[in-house]
Design an enzyme around this catalytic site. Structure first.
Site, mmCIF file in Angstrom:
data_model
loop_
_atom_site.group_PDB
_atom_site.id
_atom_site.type_symbol
_atom_site.label_atom_id
_atom_site.label_comp_id
_atom_site.label_asym_id
_atom_site.label_seq_id
_atom_site.Cartn_x
_atom_site.Cartn_y
_atom_site.Cartn_z
ATOM 1 N N GLU A 136 0.853 -1.185 0.000
ATOM 2 C CA GLU A 136 0.000 0.000 0.000
ATOM 3 C C GLU A 136 0.884 1.228 0.000
ATOM 4 O O GLU A 136 1.711 1.415 0.900
ATOM 5 C CB GLU A 136 -0.933 0.030 1.219
ATOM 6 N N ASP A 188 10.794 6.396 0.031
ATOM 7 C CA ASP A 188 10.336 6.504 -1.345
ATOM 8 C C ASP A 188 9.936 5.134 -1.871
ATOM 9 O O ASP A 188 10.760 4.224 -1.978
ATOM 10 C CB ASP A 188 11.476 7.090 -2.185
ATOM 11 N N ASP A 211 -1.925 12.222 -4.301
ATOM 12 C CA ASP A 211 -2.013 13.639 -4.635
ATOM 13 C C ASP A 211 -2.352 13.777 -6.114
ATOM 14 O O ASP A 211 -1.633 13.254 -6.970
ATOM 15 C CB ASP A 211 -0.676 14.317 -4.331
ATOM 16 N N THR A 284 -13.494 5.963 4.592
ATOM 17 C CA THR A 284 -12.884 6.729 5.672
ATOM 18 C C THR A 284 -13.625 8.050 5.866
ATOM 19 O O THR A 284 -14.394 8.488 5.011
ATOM 20 C CB THR A 284 -11.404 7.024 5.365
ATOM 21 N N ARG A 285 -13.339 8.701 6.981
ATOM 22 C CA ARG A 285 -13.996 9.978 7.264
ATOM 23 C C ARG A 285 -13.575 11.044 6.247
ATOM 24 O O ARG A 285 -14.376 11.911 5.889
ATOM 25 C CB ARG A 285 -13.695 10.434 8.689
ATOM 26 N N PHE A 286 -12.334 10.977 5.769
ATOM 27 C CA PHE A 286 -11.886 11.938 4.765
ATOM 28 C C PHE A 286 -12.654 11.744 3.462
ATOM 29 O O PHE A 286 -13.077 12.707 2.832
ATOM 30 C CB PHE A 286 -10.379 11.770 4.513
ATOM 31 N N GLU A 287 -12.833 10.494 3.084
ATOM 32 C CA GLU A 287 -13.609 10.222 1.884
ATOM 33 C C GLU A 287 -15.052 10.667 2.072
ATOM 34 O O GLU A 287 -15.671 11.233 1.164
ATOM 35 C CB GLU A 287 -13.549 8.735 1.551
#
Length: 305
Positions: A136, A188, A211, A284-287
């Site tokens: 991931e 990285d 991003d 998720t809460r962000f989604e």
């Protein structure tokens, strides 16, 4: 991170776009610069300063970049000068490490953490006690990663990010919930894929909400590019699935175009479009915040042919 980025190899002047993206991917795709040429950014360059003083200043900066902020914890720049610097696909975020996150890093990093230094090849069966392993890239604060690990204890998750608070948070979640199938990698992801993983060693790849780099001049920073897929195809087992998700419509379109065009990946959706959100990817809460704002989330699932 404490107050500095985990991989401070590039300073960016533009702010990240507003998005429901909860995290940024920890890898890069771009044009290599001259390998092995040390940067002297920040080293005094005024005429008359002796070369030995400039060299000493550079060496102090190099040591500071490589020393971990927590004894035995994740290094600031784990690959150091061993590998060429490239255009990064992630924007380093500065935020404070909480006492709980710091405690998790101090206690658990030696057990479940690893730095991406590019100097060794990982033995994934040994690292995960024989479990199949999914990589991931970019896990944010780790809530979704921990949930997926709890729901599927028979799969190991090698979770990569450069965000120190998120690393500490995920380690703490794994510890509190008895999740022994998570390993946290710092650095990285391109170096990890290219230098530290064997061919056909991964059973899947997850890239959730990277991003989007919406400005046209920044599209070269986007992670999902043909060169990245070439590398991923070498590390995925035949039949393994790359699963991407984004709430940025133009990036979703690019992902679909690039994945569809690649000869070694096949869309798992019969009509060749986007996939419904699979049940194993937590909301998720962000989604949820993005959905409340009217954002449309697209999932893409392509199998290594």
């Amino acid at each position: 991170m404490v107050s500095e980025p985990m991989n401070p190899s590039e300073s960016l002047s533009e702010d990240s776009p507003e998005s429901s993206s909860e995290h940024l991917s920890s890898s890069a795709v771009g044009t290599p610069s001259a390998a092995g040429v040390p940067s002297t950014a920040g080293v005094p360059s005024a005429a008359g300063i002796p070369d030995e003083l400039r060299a000493a200043a550079f060496e102090r900066q190099r040591r500071l970049r490589q020393e971990p902020r927590f004894p035995g914890g994740p290094a600031i720049d784990p690959a150091g000068s061993h590998h060429e610097r490239r255009i990064r696909s992630f924007q380093p975020r500065r935020s404070r490490v909480t006492p709980g996150q710091e405690d998790a890093l101090l206690r658990l990093w030696p057990k479940w953490g690893l730095d991406i230094d590019g100097q060794r090849v990982l033995d994934l069966p040994e690292l995960f006690d024989g479990l199949p392993v999914v990589l991931e890239i970019g896990f944010g604060m780790g809530e979704a990663t921990a949930q997926m690990a709890a729901d599927d204890p028979g799969t190991g998750i090698l979770a990569v990010d450069v965000h120190t608070p998120g690393q500490g948070n995920l380690l703490g979640l794994a510890d509190r919930n008895g999740l022994s199938n998570i390993r946290v990698a710092n650095g990285d992801a391109i170096i990890l894929l290219r230098e530290m993983l064997k061919p056909d060693s991964l059973d899947g790849l997850r890239v959730y909400f990277p991003d989007p780099w919406p400005k046209k001049r920044h599209h070269k920073r986007r992670l999902i590019q043909p060169e990245f897929l070439d590398l991923v195809a070498q590390r995925l087992k035949p039949g393994a699935v790359i699963h991407c998700a984004t709430d940025w419509e133009p990036y979703a379109e690019q992902m679909l175009e690039v994945l569809t065009a690649h000869p070694l990946f096949e869309n798992t959706v019969a009509d060749g479009g986007y996939a419904p959100r699979p049940a194993f990817r937590p909301l998720t809460r962000f989604e949820g915040q993005g959905l409340d704002k009217g954002h449309v989330v697209h999932d893409l699932l392509f199998a290594r042919s």
